[in-house]
Every structure is written in C-alpha cells, then in structure tokens.
Motif scaffolding. Structure first.
Motif, PDB file in Angstrom:
ATOM      1  N   GLY A   1       8.935  11.127   5.609  1.00  0.00           N
ATOM      2  CA  GLY A   1       8.707  10.123   4.585  1.00  0.00           C
ATOM      3  C   GLY A   1       9.951   9.309   4.278  1.00  0.00           C
ATOM      4  O   GLY A   1      11.055   9.613   4.736  1.00  0.00           O
ATOM      5  N   TRP A   2       9.773   8.257   3.507  1.00  0.00           N
ATOM      6  CA  TRP A   2      10.878   7.403   3.083  1.00  0.00           C
ATOM      7  C   TRP A   2      10.711   7.095   1.598  1.00  0.00           C
ATOM      8  O   TRP A   2       9.623   7.214   1.029  1.00  0.00           O
ATOM      9  N   SER A   3      11.812   6.693   0.996  1.00  0.00           N
ATOM     10  CA  SER A   3      11.779   6.294  -0.408  1.00  0.00           C
ATOM     11  C   SER A   3      11.781   4.778  -0.495  1.00  0.00           C
ATOM     12  O   SER A   3      12.155   4.086   0.451  1.00  0.00           O
ATOM     13  N   GLY A   4      11.342   4.259  -1.618  1.00  0.00           N
ATOM     14  CA  GLY A   4      11.285   2.817  -1.771  1.00  0.00           C
ATOM     15  C   GLY A   4      10.103   2.232  -1.012  1.00  0.00           C
ATOM     16  O   GLY A   4       9.177   2.922  -0.601  1.00  0.00           O
ATOM     17  N   VAL A   5      10.155   0.912  -0.822  1.00  0.00           N
ATOM     18  CA  VAL A   5       9.085   0.192  -0.133  1.00  0.00           C
ATOM     19  C   VAL A   5       9.595  -0.259   1.230  1.00  0.00           C
ATOM     20  O   VAL A   5      10.593  -0.988   1.307  1.00  0.00           O
ATOM     21  N   ARG A   6       8.933   0.157   2.268  1.00  0.00           N
ATOM     22  CA  ARG A   6       9.329  -0.179   3.635  1.00  0.00           C
ATOM     23  C   ARG A   6       8.656  -1.485   4.060  1.00  0.00           C
ATOM     24  O   ARG A   6       7.450  -1.670   3.881  1.00  0.00           O
TER      25      ARG A   6
ATOM     26  N   VAL B   1       0.855  -1.188   0.000  1.00  0.00           N
ATOM     27  CA  VAL B   1       0.000   0.000   0.000  1.00  0.00           C
ATOM     28  C   VAL B   1       0.889   1.235   0.000  1.00  0.00           C
ATOM     29  O   VAL B   1       2.057   1.180   0.393  1.00  0.00           O
ATOM     30  N   ARG B   2       0.299   2.357  -0.406  1.00  0.00           N
ATOM     31  CA  ARG B   2       1.033   3.616  -0.430  1.00  0.00           C
ATOM     32  C   ARG B   2       0.378   4.585   0.542  1.00  0.00           C
ATOM     33  O   ARG B   2      -0.791   4.923   0.384  1.00  0.00           O
ATOM     34  N   THR B   3       1.124   5.010   1.537  1.00  0.00           N
ATOM     35  CA  THR B   3       0.648   5.971   2.518  1.00  0.00           C
ATOM     36  C   THR B   3       1.243   7.339   2.213  1.00  0.00           C
ATOM     37  O   THR B   3       2.072   7.487   1.301  1.00  0.00           O
ATOM     38  N   ALA B   4       0.852   8.327   2.983  1.00  0.00           N
ATOM     39  CA  ALA B   4       1.376   9.672   2.761  1.00  0.00           C
ATOM     40  C   ALA B   4       2.884   9.730   2.929  1.00  0.00           C
ATOM     41  O   ALA B   4       3.558  10.542   2.275  1.00  0.00           O
ATOM     42  N   ALA B   5       3.436   8.876   3.796  1.00  0.00           N
ATOM     43  CA  ALA B   5       4.880   8.915   4.057  1.00  0.00           C
ATOM     44  C   ALA B   5       5.673   8.018   3.126  1.00  0.00           C
ATOM     45  O   ALA B   5       6.893   8.183   3.004  1.00  0.00           O
ATOM     46  N   GLY B   6       5.018   7.056   2.470  1.00  0.00           N
ATOM     47  CA  GLY B   6       5.727   6.152   1.592  1.00  0.00           C
ATOM     48  C   GLY B   6       5.023   4.824   1.464  1.00  0.00           C
ATOM     49  O   GLY B   6       3.974   4.577   2.085  1.00  0.00           O
ATOM     50  N   ALA B   7       5.608   3.944   0.674  1.00  0.00           N
ATOM     51  CA  ALA B   7       5.007   2.636   0.403  1.00  0.00           C
ATOM     52  C   ALA B   7       5.375   1.636   1.494  1.00  0.00           C
ATOM     53  O   ALA B   7       6.461   1.703   2.092  1.00  0.00           O
ATOM     54  N   LEU B   8       4.463   0.680   1.717  1.00  0.00           N
ATOM     55  CA  LEU B   8       4.637  -0.353   2.743  1.00  0.00           C
ATOM     56  C   LEU B   8       4.342  -1.721   2.141  1.00  0.00           C
ATOM     57  O   LEU B   8       3.409  -1.879   1.353  1.00  0.00           O
ATOM     58  N   ARG B   9       5.131  -2.701   2.538  1.00  0.00           N
ATOM     59  CA  ARG B   9       4.863  -4.083   2.142  1.00  0.00           C
ATOM     60  C   ARG B   9       4.572  -4.904   3.398  1.00  0.00           C
ATOM     61  O   ARG B   9       5.401  -4.980   4.309  1.00  0.00           O
ATOM     62  N   GLY B  10       3.397  -5.483   3.453  1.00  0.00           N
ATOM     63  CA  GLY B  10       2.998  -6.264   4.611  1.00  0.00           C
ATOM     64  C   GLY B  10       3.022  -7.752   4.331  1.00  0.00           C
ATOM     65  O   GLY B  10       3.802  -8.241   3.512  1.00  0.00           O
TER      66      GLY B  10
ATOM     67  N   PHE C   1       3.944   6.362  12.949  1.00  0.00           N
ATOM     68  CA  PHE C   1       3.010   7.467  12.735  1.00  0.00           C
ATOM     69  C   PHE C   1       3.563   8.786  13.275  1.00  0.00           C
ATOM     70  O   PHE C   1       2.961   9.843  13.080  1.00  0.00           O
ATOM     71  N   ALA C   2       4.712   8.735  13.935  1.00  0.00           N
ATOM     72  CA  ALA C   2       5.363   9.937  14.451  1.00  0.00           C
ATOM     73  C   ALA C   2       6.857   9.663  14.549  1.00  0.00           C
ATOM     74  O   ALA C   2       7.294   8.503  14.550  1.00  0.00           O
ATOM     75  N   GLU C   3       7.612  10.722  14.641  1.00  0.00           N
ATOM     76  CA  GLU C   3       9.047  10.567  14.828  1.00  0.00           C
ATOM     77  C   GLU C   3       9.331   9.948  16.198  1.00  0.00           C
ATOM     78  O   GLU C   3       8.571  10.164  17.154  1.00  0.00           O
ATOM     79  N   PRO C   4      10.408   9.165  16.336  1.00  0.00           N
ATOM     80  CA  PRO C   4      10.735   8.601  17.654  1.00  0.00           C
ATOM     81  C   PRO C   4      10.897   9.715  18.688  1.00  0.00           C
ATOM     82  O   PRO C   4      11.642  10.679  18.462  1.00  0.00           O
TER      83      PRO C   4
END
Length: 514
Positions: free
Chosen positions: A59-64, A18-27, A41-44
């Motif tokens: 955000g991040w690049s690529g798929v997290r 899925v693609r979120t506002a911060a970047g893509a995720l693979r579950g 959902f927030a910075e550490p």
C-alpha cells in the motif's frame, strides 16, 4: 508503435478520486469517462522477485496519481515493441488501467477485462488500439486492461521458477479486479474476460485453472491459438534461448541478465528456428517459442481437455474467429499472391492433421489453388480449429456457448487482407482510427466500419451484462453462428469442411521430438 498518452480534456470538473485496498488514486476525466492508468496490482517482478509468482502490491499513503500507463514488460522485437519497452522508464510492469462511466458511485456496472495478444512474446495494455474509453462510455460498462509478463519473463520454462508466470500475472490482475472494482462503479460478480489471439488463448487457459475459478462469470475468446507446450518442449526452447547468452535456463543464471537482453535472445533463436524443425516440430516451422505450458501444476491440462470434462461449465462463453486468419501473416512474410505448389504441399504435410490430412484437404477443396490451400491449413491450425474445438467442448459439456465468425473484409491494402487476424480488435473496442489496426480499417473509418463496430460492441456488452449476445446458442447439432459482415446473419458454421477434417484432432500439448 507508441504508447498512448492521456487525452487532454480541458474540463474544469474535479479529477476523480477513488480508494482501493492499497490506497487512494487520482485519475482524469476524458469525454465523460473517469480514467485511471498505471495502477500497480503486484510488486515489480524484478530483483529478488525476478521470475517469481506475482506478489500483492504494497500500500501507499496519500493520493497516488494514476494518469499515465505503466511501463511495458520486456518485449520481442516484432513491430518495434522492443524499443518501446526499452524507452519506457521504470520496472513497474504489472499495472492495470480502468475506464468507468460511474467511478466511485457504487453503480454495479458490468465489468469487461481485456487480455491483449501478441504471441505470448509481446504486448502491452498502453497501445492506442486498446483504449477502453469508447466501449465504457457507449456500452455502459467498466473496462479494465492490464500488463502481464510475456516471452522469457512470462512463459519460458526456467529451473527454480513457477511455470506460466504470465498466466499467474493474469490471475493476480483478476484478483485485483475482484477486490477493488467496486470502487470504480463495477460489479465484481459480473466480470467478463475478453481477449484476442494469445489473449484468447490465455483466457482459454484460465477457464481450466483452479486458481482462476470464480474470478469471472463470462468469457469471450477471440481467435485463440492452438499452441500449448509440453514441459519438455518448453525446456528445450528455453535452453536454446539461454544458450544465446552463454547461460543455462535457471533463475540463478538469468535473473542477473538485463531485462531487454532476454527478448533479444529469443528473437535470435526465432530467426533461426528452422534448424530445430526436427526437435520442435510445428512450433519451429512457425517460429513459435512461447506458449502456455501444461506443467501439471499451474496448468493441469489443455483447455480442450479441461473444458470437455466440465471445468468451465458454469462460465458463459462467447467464442469465434475471423474468416481469413492467416492472410495477415502471409502479407508480413511477403507471400500474398506468391505461394507455389511446393510451398502449399509442404504446409499441408506439416500442419494438416493425421497421416492423410493433406489428401483430405485436397479432396475437400478440389478447386483450391496453392495459395488457398496454404492459407486454409495455416488458418485452421493456428486459430480457427482451436477456437471451434473450444466451442464444441464447452457446448458438449453442457455450457452456455455462443459462436461467431467475422467475415467482413478489411478495406486496408486494397482489400487484400480480407477478414484477417486482428481485424476484430478495433471493431470490438471501437478504436477504428488509432494504432496499427487503423491501417486495416482505413482512414477515416467508413460508415460501414462504424456500423459493424457498433453491432459488435453492442453484442459484446450485452453478453457482459446479461449473458446473451443476441443470437441462438451454439450446439453440436445445428452449429449456428453469427456472421459479422455488412449484412449480419445467423447460419450454420461456414467452415464445416475444415471442421470435418479436424474433428478428431486432440490438440494435445506439443511434444519435444527426440
């Protein structure tokens, strides 16, 4: 306790992305449900952000990869939670987890966001009993769980830091849901928050907070505590915790302390809290060090005050408790079957409301022995009456309100615990065979337990979907509630004798006694 790990599913189906506002995720895909774990959902909240309000995650690049739970925030020592947190790698405490039957399909499913309990001192979303897979799969809903800061990190009154940081984390998680849940097949306009114990108390606080307005449409409050602190009380307790480390309760002093040392300091104060009975009152008697603080900014009023004034009139509310709330705590304290008249009398003197509360309890329950009186007044003060008062306030203000009581006795420990605190958690989530609550249910779960769990899950998901759990709404005239037992029923509120004793008690912010 151990943090659950993703189940191996052995499926050759492609993993969901899925693609979120911060970047893509693979579950992962588990038993037909798309699962995404450990999404920030927030910075550490460490380093320069220690004790600060949560900041949106970069955000991040690529798929997290999103297949493992994020690390727990620092934890108090009860049930070995401190070791669990210390053994976890990383400081990315503020993460969410999502279970979706229809990820990335724009399905517009109802969303249920779980807020776990733990006395505002411990708790993490990665515990096995909080797995959302079954509720999502069988209920046709998107389930979200998340971490929030607890203990000193989240609720201590610290000079230079905003109050109620744990509540601010919850608001940040709900904003993440609003902004991103559509990518997981959820409808951001149909969000229901549900939580138990401190999670229920947190939701009650959210009902009264301006910054949480519009982030959820419905709320389920299960067994909420009645403890909300005045700033003076919270400051005094925080000073005692900091003094264990030879420090002051300021950001400057505490921000350099290793995270695991702060809960240890809180545990040390809790172990000797009786010495502060004269200053902290009921909080000291129960060893309660952390609660939401009515600070006038993050939290302007107690939930009962705010809801009575109509703060949550537009939010549909389902609220309830278990019948034998305190029995679990009596077992932990080694007092089951061992309460004498002196202990019962002391409990009535400390916790019954008003100057004549003890007398009213004895008159209302003339056949009750010491153990029953001890259990009743503790159950009422801790959970039952705060929960009922929230229902009464919401209904009186014109809100749509439903109420219930869980009366089914837990079969674990030979049935000695009755319908105790926490029994509703595995029943609502359908996690009957995992985590510590499994000991309450018994292994394997009986057909009776499975049937009751099915009824509760159906009621909760129906409420999340349509705002109607399946029984008449609560009002301050008939006071009809749903009784969850082997034979479900709708009846007038069963604890009416206690209700009458407590009906004029305001549950004001707990004061510091000078």
């Amino acid at each position: 306790m151990t943090v659950a790990t993703p189940a191996s599913h052995g499926s050759s189906a492609p993993r969901p992305v899925v693609r979120t506002a911060a970047g893509a995720l693979r579950g992962s895909r588990e038993a037909g449900v798309a699962v995404f774990r450990g999404i920030p959902f927030a910075e550490p909240p460490v380093g320069a952000l220690r004790f600060a309000a949560p900041l949106p995650v970069r955000g991040w690049s690529g798929v997290r990869e999103a297949v493992a739970y994020g690390p727990p925030p620092p934890q108090a020592g009860l049930f070995g939670m401190d070791a669990l947190a210390r053994d976890a790698a990383g400081d990315d405490w503020l993460t969410v987890n999502v279970w979706s039957p229809e990820a990335d399909r724009g399905a517009g499913l109802p969303v249920m966001v779980w807020v776990q309990g733990g006395g505002y001192a411990f708790g993490t979303s990665g515990l096995p009993e909080y797995d959302g897979g079954r509720l999502a799969r069988e209920g046709g809903v998107v389930v979200v769980t998340f971490n929030y800061r607890v203990g000193i990190e989240g609720f201590a009154q610290i000079e230079g830091a905003p109050a109620n940081r744990g509540l601010l984390d919850q608001v940040a998680a709900l904003r993440w849901v609003r902004d991103n849940i559509g990518a997981f097949g959820g409808d951001p306009g149909r969000v229901t928050v549900f939580g138990q114990s401190a999670g229920g108390g947190s939701i009650a606080a959210l009902l009264s907070m301006d910054r949480a307005e519009g982030l959820f449409r419905r709320a389920v409050v299960q067994s909420m505590p009645g403890t909300f602190f005045s700033p003076e009380l919270a400051e005094d307790i925080s000073a005692a915790c900091a003094a264990e480390l030879g420090l002051r309760p300021t950001v400057g002093d505490l921000s350099g302390v290793a995270p695991h040392r702060l809960p240890a300091a809180g545990d040390a104060v809790g172990a000797k809290s009786g010495q502060w009975n004269g200053r902290w009152g009921r909080a000291a008697h129960r060893g309660i060090l952390f609660s939401p603080v009515v600070d006038g900014e993050v939290l302007a009023a107690t939930p009962w005050q705010a809801v009575s004034a109509g703060a949550a009139r537009g939010v549909e509310l389902l609220v309830g408790h278990t019948r034998d709330e305190h029995r679990l705590f009596a077992a932990v304290d080694g007092l089951l079957g061992a309460v004498d008249e002196e202990q019962a009398g002391s409990a009535l003197d400390v916790f019954a409301p008003g100057q004549d509360g003890a007398r009213r309890y004895r008159e209302a329950f003339p056949a009750a022995g010491p153990e029953e009186l001890y259990e009743r007044v503790h159950s009422d003060w801790l959970f039952r009456m705060p929960t009922l008062h929230l229902a009464e306030a919401h209904a009186a203000a014109g809100g749509c309100t439903y109420a219930y009581e869980l009366t089914w006795p837990a079969p674990g420990m030979g049935g000695a615990l009755g319908a105790c605190h926490g029994l509703d958690v595995p029943l609502v989530l359908g996690t009957l065979d995992r985590g510590q609550p499994a000991a309450l249910i018994g292994t394997p779960p009986s057909p009776e337990a499975e049937e009751l769990s099915g009824r509760m899950r159906a009621a909760w998901t129906a409420f999340a979907a349509e705002g109607d759990p399946g029984w008449p709404a609560y009002d301050t005239r008939q006071r009809l509630v749903r009784l969850f037992d082997t034979r479900p029923a709708v009846a007038p509120y069963p604890e009416d004798a206690s209700r009458r004793i407590w009906e004029n008690h305001p549950f004001s912010p707990m004061p510091l006694r000078q």
